[in-house]
Write an enzyme that holds these catalytic residues in place. Sequence first.
Site, PDB file in Angstrom:
ATOM      1  N   MET A 132       0.823  -1.204   0.000  1.00  0.00           N
ATOM      2  CA  MET A 132       0.000   0.000   0.000  1.00  0.00           C
ATOM      3  C   MET A 132       0.858   1.254   0.000  1.00  0.00           C
ATOM      4  SD  MET A 132      -1.519   0.081   3.896  1.00  0.00           S
ATOM      5  CE  MET A 132      -2.590   1.457   3.514  1.00  0.00           C
ATOM      6  N   LEU A 167      -5.983   6.522  -1.267  1.00  0.00           N
ATOM      7  CA  LEU A 167      -6.478   5.424  -0.439  1.00  0.00           C
ATOM      8  C   LEU A 167      -8.010   5.401  -0.410  1.00  0.00           C
ATOM      9  CD1 LEU A 167      -4.966   4.326   2.932  1.00  0.00           C
ATOM     10  CD2 LEU A 167      -7.423   4.685   2.771  1.00  0.00           C
ATOM     11  N   LEU A 225     -10.419  -1.345  -1.441  1.00  0.00           N
ATOM     12  CA  LEU A 225      -9.990  -1.277  -0.045  1.00  0.00           C
ATOM     13  C   LEU A 225     -11.105  -0.761   0.864  1.00  0.00           C
ATOM     14  CD1 LEU A 225      -7.611  -1.489   2.008  1.00  0.00           C
ATOM     15  CD2 LEU A 225      -7.205   0.935   1.562  1.00  0.00           C
ATOM     16  N   ARG A 249       0.527   1.213  -3.934  1.00  0.00           N
ATOM     17  CA  ARG A 249      -0.843   1.458  -4.401  1.00  0.00           C
ATOM     18  C   ARG A 249      -1.279   2.893  -4.176  1.00  0.00           C
ATOM     19  NH1 ARG A 249      -4.513   2.051  -6.918  1.00  0.00           N
ATOM     20  NH2 ARG A 249      -6.469   0.909  -7.122  1.00  0.00           N
ATOM     21  N   TYR A 250      -0.800   3.537  -3.091  1.00  0.00           N
ATOM     22  CA  TYR A 250      -1.336   4.851  -2.732  1.00  0.00           C
ATOM     23  C   TYR A 250      -0.276   5.938  -2.556  1.00  0.00           C
ATOM     24  CZ  TYR A 250      -4.900   1.450  -1.499  1.00  0.00           C
ATOM     25  OH  TYR A 250      -5.765   0.395  -1.535  1.00  0.00           O
ATOM     26  N   HIS A 277      -4.379  -5.493  10.491  1.00  0.00           N
ATOM     27  CA  HIS A 277      -5.286  -4.483   9.959  1.00  0.00           C
ATOM     28  C   HIS A 277      -6.656  -5.117   9.745  1.00  0.00           C
ATOM     29  CE1 HIS A 277      -6.865  -1.141   7.708  1.00  0.00           C
ATOM     30  NE2 HIS A 277      -5.713  -0.499   7.775  1.00  0.00           N
ATOM     31  N   ASP A 311       7.824  -1.480   9.410  1.00  0.00           N
ATOM     32  CA  ASP A 311       7.198  -0.423  10.200  1.00  0.00           C
ATOM     33  C   ASP A 311       6.540   0.613   9.298  1.00  0.00           C
ATOM     34  OD1 ASP A 311       7.488  -0.967  12.952  1.00  0.00           O
ATOM     35  OD2 ASP A 311       9.623  -0.486  12.854  1.00  0.00           O
ATOM     36  N   GLU A 361       0.811   2.292  11.150  1.00  0.00           N
ATOM     37  CA  GLU A 361       0.024   1.389  11.992  1.00  0.00           C
ATOM     38  C   GLU A 361       0.839   0.792  13.135  1.00  0.00           C
ATOM     39  OE1 GLU A 361      -0.344   1.494   8.748  1.00  0.00           O
ATOM     40  OE2 GLU A 361      -2.478   1.662   8.328  1.00  0.00           O
ATOM     41  N   GLU A 369       0.058   3.838  15.786  1.00  0.00           N
ATOM     42  CA  GLU A 369      -1.113   3.203  16.385  1.00  0.00           C
ATOM     43  C   GLU A 369      -0.729   2.231  17.509  1.00  0.00           C
ATOM     44  OE1 GLU A 369      -5.299   1.327  14.662  1.00  0.00           O
ATOM     45  OE2 GLU A 369      -3.695   1.918  13.300  1.00  0.00           O
TER      46      GLU A 369
END
Length: 352
Positions: free
Chosen positions: A4, A20, A26, A92-93, A190, A267, A270, A274
């Site tokens: 991603m 995203l 997604l 992807r983003y 996730h 890493d 998230e 998070e």
Amino acid sequence: MLNMGGPTTVAETKDFLTNLFSDGDLIPLPFQRILAPIIARRRTPQIEKQYEDIGGGSPILRYTRLQGDAMAQLLDELHPETAPHKAYVAFRYARPLTEQTARELKADGVKRAVAFTQYPQYSCSTTGSSLNELFRRGKTGEMGDIQWSVIDRWGTHPGFVEAVAQNVEVALTKFPEATRSETVLLFSAHSLPMSVVNRGDPYILEVSASVAAVMERLGHSNPYRLVWQSQVGPSAWMGMQTGEAIKGLARLGKKQVVLIPIAFTSDHIETLYELDLEYVKEARELGMEVHRADSLNDSPVFIRALADITAQHLRDSGAGKVATSAQMLLRCPGCKNATCGHQKSWFAHGGR
């Protein structure tokens, strides 16, 4: 190497979020083209602050390139028949986006390529989305004439399991030996919207299989649970959520926890924000001692696993076996996305 991605600098956050939230694979949204930029604009200040708190951007590109370059060097030794090997990153983003990598492949005259997902466990919303985008670029000729095959899932590969287990063992040594076996292992992945889960997406099953394999390697040394993080929006998502699990364990009198990222290969926000800044802080405020198992990052065991996975894939595809796993060719029973069907057929035929 498909993933991603993440904004390398804080200034790239808005573009990352727009990409995203624009991806219906997604995060399925009604009126997606209209709502995605609005949601991204509203969330940008908060997420920019989070990236500032972890050092000014995501390290995922740096680690993915490190892993890819090291893997390619090992592959030259493990599978010299297809050497020299070169790793490309297609996010992807965030940069480098798939379209940029497509131009690089064409400019380099690549004739044989492996789409290697860096999500160990398959989901239509992650690996599937990346493959859909690669398919869209490939069918228009943006990448030139390339023979493709796919490594679409590897969440129970022994090398991956070993790398995760070793990091868990290191984290456990931070607790007193007398109470170490009482430490709860929280494997955090996730989450997915329940709309995706309920159409038959295999991700939940595959993450569960990864956790089971790691616990088997650890000899079932500790009590454990699989929990889910990063829910976005008001719709129902897979639970229980990691933060709620921590609160529940504290209520039950548990004092020691290891947090384990089981679905991430390096890493990024998230883990660094998070898990490290939100959940660890919450746990400590509840009187718990909590440590996080390191992400795989530059682990030599993990990089060797990537090389072993790819070498075996190259041997299999060179022997005339199918270009994807049998599991990838099966669409979710509730799938209504025609692109998925075309994409799977395209890769099954070598990108043709």
